[in-house]
Design a protein around this motif. Structure first.
Motif, PDB file in Angstrom:
ATOM      1  N   ASN A  55      48.078  41.083  38.475  1.00 15.77           N
ATOM      2  CA  ASN A  55      47.568  40.235  37.402  1.00 15.77           C
ATOM      3  C   ASN A  55      47.718  38.783  37.854  1.00 15.77           C
ATOM      4  OD1 ASN A  55      47.342  38.593  35.065  1.00 15.77           O
ATOM      5  ND2 ASN A  55      48.048  40.268  33.744  1.00 15.77           N
ATOM      6  N   GLY A  56      46.601  38.069  37.950  1.00 23.19           N
ATOM      7  CA  GLY A  56      46.657  36.696  38.423  1.00 23.19           C
ATOM      8  C   GLY A  56      47.322  35.732  37.475  1.00 23.19           C
ATOM      9  N   TYR A  57      47.398  36.079  36.184  1.00 24.26           N
ATOM     10  CA  TYR A  57      47.992  35.177  35.198  1.00 24.26           C
ATOM     11  C   TYR A  57      49.522  35.174  35.241  1.00 24.26           C
ATOM     12  CZ  TYR A  57      43.357  34.853  33.065  1.00 24.26           C
ATOM     13  OH  TYR A  57      42.014  34.632  32.834  1.00 24.26           O
ATOM     14  N   ASN A  58      50.116  36.348  35.524  1.00 24.84           N
ATOM     15  CA  ASN A  58      51.583  36.413  35.444  1.00 24.84           C
ATOM     16  C   ASN A  58      52.239  37.073  36.656  1.00 24.84           C
ATOM     17  OD1 ASN A  58      51.063  39.147  35.136  1.00 24.84           O
ATOM     18  ND2 ASN A  58      51.622  39.212  32.967  1.00 24.84           N
ATOM     19  N   VAL A 190      36.210  35.922  45.096  1.00 22.42           N
ATOM     20  CA  VAL A 190      36.554  35.442  46.436  1.00 22.42           C
ATOM     21  C   VAL A 190      37.196  36.590  47.202  1.00 22.42           C
ATOM     22  CG1 VAL A 190      37.838  33.742  47.787  1.00 22.42           C
ATOM     23  CG2 VAL A 190      36.958  33.126  45.529  1.00 22.42           C
ATOM     24  N   LEU A 191      36.692  36.848  48.400  1.00 18.77           N
ATOM     25  CA  LEU A 191      37.308  37.883  49.221  1.00 18.77           C
ATOM     26  C   LEU A 191      37.409  37.414  50.660  1.00 18.77           C
ATOM     27  CD1 LEU A 191      35.026  39.583  51.069  1.00 18.77           C
ATOM     28  CD2 LEU A 191      34.416  40.473  48.805  1.00 18.77           C
ATOM     29  N   TRP A 192      38.391  37.976  51.344  1.00 19.12           N
ATOM     30  CA  TRP A 192      38.623  37.689  52.747  1.00 19.12           C
ATOM     31  C   TRP A 192      38.282  38.952  53.530  1.00 19.12           C
ATOM     32  CZ3 TRP A 192      41.065  35.326  48.818  1.00 19.12           C
ATOM     33  CH2 TRP A 192      41.304  33.944  48.912  1.00 19.12           C
ATOM     34  N   LEU A 193      37.120  38.949  54.177  1.00 22.76           N
ATOM     35  CA  LEU A 193      36.621  40.103  54.912  1.00 22.76           C
ATOM     36  C   LEU A 193      37.223  40.122  56.313  1.00 22.76           C
ATOM     37  CD1 LEU A 193      34.498  42.436  55.326  1.00 22.76           C
ATOM     38  CD2 LEU A 193      32.992  40.646  56.237  1.00 22.76           C
ATOM     39  N   ILE A 197      38.535  45.769  60.179  1.00 22.54           N
ATOM     40  CA  ILE A 197      38.839  46.914  59.320  1.00 22.54           C
ATOM     41  C   ILE A 197      37.654  47.277  58.425  1.00 22.54           C
ATOM     42  CG2 ILE A 197      41.247  46.170  59.319  1.00 22.54           C
ATOM     43  CD1 ILE A 197      40.919  45.708  56.292  1.00 22.54           C
ATOM     44  N   GLY A 198      36.603  46.463  58.420  1.00 15.13           N
ATOM     45  CA  GLY A 198      35.388  46.809  57.698  1.00 15.13           C
ATOM     46  C   GLY A 198      35.440  46.629  56.202  1.00 15.13           C
ATOM     47  N   ARG A 199      36.393  45.837  55.705  1.00 13.05           N
ATOM     48  CA  ARG A 199      36.497  45.620  54.274  1.00 13.05           C
ATOM     49  C   ARG A 199      37.415  44.404  54.060  1.00 13.05           C
ATOM     50  NH1 ARG A 199      34.626  48.642  49.998  1.00 13.05           N
ATOM     51  NH2 ARG A 199      35.842  48.808  48.093  1.00 13.05           N
ATOM     52  N   TRP A 200      37.598  44.030  52.832  1.00 11.00           N
ATOM     53  CA  TRP A 200      38.430  42.862  52.577  1.00 11.00           C
ATOM     54  C   TRP A 200      39.915  43.207  52.665  1.00 11.00           C
ATOM     55  CZ3 TRP A 200      35.017  44.758  48.785  1.00 11.00           C
ATOM     56  CH2 TRP A 200      35.599  45.539  47.793  1.00 11.00           C
ATOM     57  N   VAL A 201      40.709  42.177  53.007  1.00 10.14           N
ATOM     58  CA  VAL A 201      42.159  42.333  52.975  1.00 10.14           C
ATOM     59  C   VAL A 201      42.724  41.732  51.695  1.00 10.14           C
ATOM     60  CG1 VAL A 201      42.353  42.405  55.465  1.00 10.14           C
ATOM     61  CG2 VAL A 201      42.592  40.217  54.299  1.00 10.14           C
ATOM     62  N   VAL A 202      42.003  40.788  51.107  1.00 12.89           N
ATOM     63  CA  VAL A 202      42.344  40.233  49.798  1.00 12.89           C
ATOM     64  C   VAL A 202      41.049  40.027  49.029  1.00 12.89           C
ATOM     65  CG1 VAL A 202      43.381  38.328  48.502  1.00 12.89           C
ATOM     66  CG2 VAL A 202      44.388  39.023  50.680  1.00 12.89           C
ATOM     67  N   ARG A 203      41.084  40.334  47.750  1.00 14.74           N
ATOM     68  CA  ARG A 203      39.963  40.035  46.861  1.00 14.74           C
ATOM     69  C   ARG A 203      40.524  39.535  45.542  1.00 14.74           C
ATOM     70  NH1 ARG A 203      34.922  44.040  45.069  1.00 14.74           N
ATOM     71  NH2 ARG A 203      33.630  42.413  44.108  1.00 14.74           N
ATOM     72  N   GLU A 204      39.893  38.491  45.001  1.00 10.57           N
ATOM     73  CA  GLU A 204      40.385  37.890  43.764  1.00 10.57           C
ATOM     74  C   GLU A 204      39.198  37.592  42.856  1.00 10.57           C
ATOM     75  OE1 GLU A 204      43.716  34.544  42.442  1.00 10.57           O
ATOM     76  OE2 GLU A 204      43.218  34.872  44.556  1.00 10.57           O
ATOM     77  N   ILE A 205      39.272  38.073  41.613  1.00  9.64           N
ATOM     78  CA  ILE A 205      38.180  37.863  40.662  1.00  9.64           C
ATOM     79  C   ILE A 205      38.713  37.219  39.385  1.00  9.64           C
ATOM     80  CG2 ILE A 205      36.854  39.815  41.572  1.00  9.64           C
ATOM     81  CD1 ILE A 205      37.657  41.369  39.023  1.00  9.64           C
ATOM     82  N   SER A 206      37.855  36.440  38.737  1.00 13.41           N
ATOM     83  CA  SER A 206      38.201  35.813  37.458  1.00 13.41           C
ATOM     84  C   SER A 206      36.902  35.437  36.763  1.00 13.41           C
ATOM     85  CB  SER A 206      39.073  34.568  37.660  1.00 13.41           C
ATOM     86  OG  SER A 206      38.411  33.618  38.489  1.00 13.41           O
ATOM     87  N   GLY A 207      36.992  35.084  35.482  1.00 16.44           N
ATOM     88  CA  GLY A 207      35.805  34.709  34.739  1.00 16.44           C
ATOM     89  C   GLY A 207      36.150  33.931  33.491  1.00 16.44           C
ATOM     90  N   ASP A 218      37.059  28.128  24.544  1.00 18.77           N
ATOM     91  CA  ASP A 218      36.834  28.842  25.790  1.00 18.77           C
ATOM     92  C   ASP A 218      37.592  30.161  25.788  1.00 18.77           C
ATOM     93  OD1 ASP A 218      35.345  26.708  26.706  1.00 18.77           O
ATOM     94  OD2 ASP A 218      37.050  25.747  27.689  1.00 18.77           O
ATOM     95  N   GLY A 219      37.031  31.138  26.460  1.00 19.79           N
ATOM     96  CA  GLY A 219      37.713  32.405  26.666  1.00 19.79           C
ATOM     97  C   GLY A 219      37.805  32.697  28.145  1.00 19.79           C
ATOM     98  N   ARG A 220      38.744  33.530  28.499  1.00 25.04           N
ATOM     99  CA  ARG A 220      38.932  33.906  29.889  1.00 25.04           C
ATOM    100  C   ARG A 220      38.913  35.415  30.043  1.00 25.04           C
ATOM    101  NH1 ARG A 220      43.799  29.950  32.137  1.00 25.04           N
ATOM    102  NH2 ARG A 220      42.852  27.960  31.493  1.00 25.04           N
ATOM    103  N   GLU A 221      38.289  35.860  31.095  1.00 27.29           N
ATOM    104  CA  GLU A 221      38.317  37.268  31.438  1.00 27.29           C
ATOM    105  C   GLU A 221      39.584  37.556  32.256  1.00 27.29           C
ATOM    106  OE1 GLU A 221      33.678  38.514  31.525  1.00 27.29           O
ATOM    107  OE2 GLU A 221      34.508  37.804  33.406  1.00 27.29           O
ATOM    108  N   ASP A 222      39.764  38.830  32.575  1.00 27.16           N
ATOM    109  CA  ASP A 222      40.913  39.205  33.393  1.00 27.16           C
ATOM    110  C   ASP A 222      40.847  38.519  34.752  1.00 27.16           C
ATOM    111  OD1 ASP A 222      42.183  41.018  31.601  1.00 27.16           O
ATOM    112  OD2 ASP A 222      40.609  42.469  32.038  1.00 27.16           O
ATOM    113  N   HIS A 223      42.016  38.250  35.291  1.00 30.78           N
ATOM    114  CA  HIS A 223      42.159  37.640  36.610  1.00 30.78           C
ATOM    115  C   HIS A 223      42.964  38.608  37.465  1.00 30.78           C
ATOM    116  CE1 HIS A 223      43.844  34.037  39.153  1.00 30.78           C
ATOM    117  NE2 HIS A 223      43.152  34.902  39.861  1.00 30.78           N
TER     118      HIS A 223
END
Length: 232
Positions: A55-58, A190-193, A197-207, A218-223
């Motif tokens: 969870n990016g928030y906490n 945002v992802l780090w490809l 290894i053919g895929r991301w090692v880190v991916r981070e989403i928010s909205g 304002d409202g926020r989606e999950d992070h």
């Protein structure tokens, strides 16, 4: 992702005295572009990647997830498993890296035109814009979506389980949400490809979005963030 009271509380928390501890930034180090652009590892049956989801928030660890390639024809399919949610949906590609059924945002979004999860490794600095529509499996209603993707630079990512050479991808999304009371929905992915290894090692989403009729609040989606722990 549904609007909940938690989202409104998080959006309105003051900085002073706040007890939430957001995730620390991803540990990265800038790299010069390689003289020979590496080939992205193609998919094969049984390839897998294991991630810790946070969870990016906490900073709370939410789950361990395992993604596995379970089909290549007629198109690549990635099966997802989690120790916290046995009902994760599959990820479907038109071609590897071009997703047509995307479960990342909660409900599976079915795109009329494939959207890139990542760009080719030789596209550094090039912006890729797609305007298309999406729908949900249980409905024929179409919603518009605009997605701009750019590879911003080569970086070494340092994780607990190792360091990886990656190409950072940033995706900016504007969309019509299924909830008509959510306006100006914007998302960042945002992802780090890691080509090796053919895929991301880190991916981070928010909205985020605007709630009309509520003093323009304002409202926020999950992070969320996924960090690689193993791959095969």
């Amino acid at each position: 992702m549904k609007l909940t009271r938690r989202h409104l509380i998080v959006a309105s928390l003051p900085l002073a005295g706040c007890t939430l501890r957001p995730l620390a930034p991803v540990r990265t180090q800038a790299l010069a572009p390689p003289t020979e652009v590496p080939r992205i590892r193609p998919p094969s049956l049984g390839q897998s990647w294991t991630y810790q989801k946070f969870n990016g928030y906490n900073s709370q660890r939410l789950a361990t997830e395992r993604d596995e390639v379970v089909a290549l024809t007629p198109h690549p399919v990635v099966r997802r498993r989690s120790d916290a949610d046995p009902a994760l949906q599959e990820e479907h590609h038109a071609a590897w890296g071009e997703v047509v059924a995307d479960p990342c945002w909660g409900r599976v979004m079915h795109y009329e035109q494939p959207l890139p999860l990542w760009l080719a490794a030789n596209t550094l600095g090039q912006r890729h814009l797609i305007r298309t529509h999406y729908r949900f499996a249980e409905s024929d209603f179409r919603y518009w979506i605009d997605v701009q993707t750019v590879a911003t630079g080569w970086e070494t990512v340092h994780l607990t389980h190792g360091s990886y050479r990656t190409l950072r991808m940033e995706k900016y999304i504007r969309l019509q949400h299924e909830d008509p009371w959510r306006l100006a929905t914007q998302r960042k992915d945002v992802l780090w490809l890691a080509p090796d290894i053919g895929r991301w090692v880190v991916r981070e989403i928010s909205g985020e979005f605007i709630i009309p009729g509520d003093l323009g609040s304002d409202g926020r989606e999950d992070h969320f963030r996924w960090e690689l722990t193993a791959w095969s």
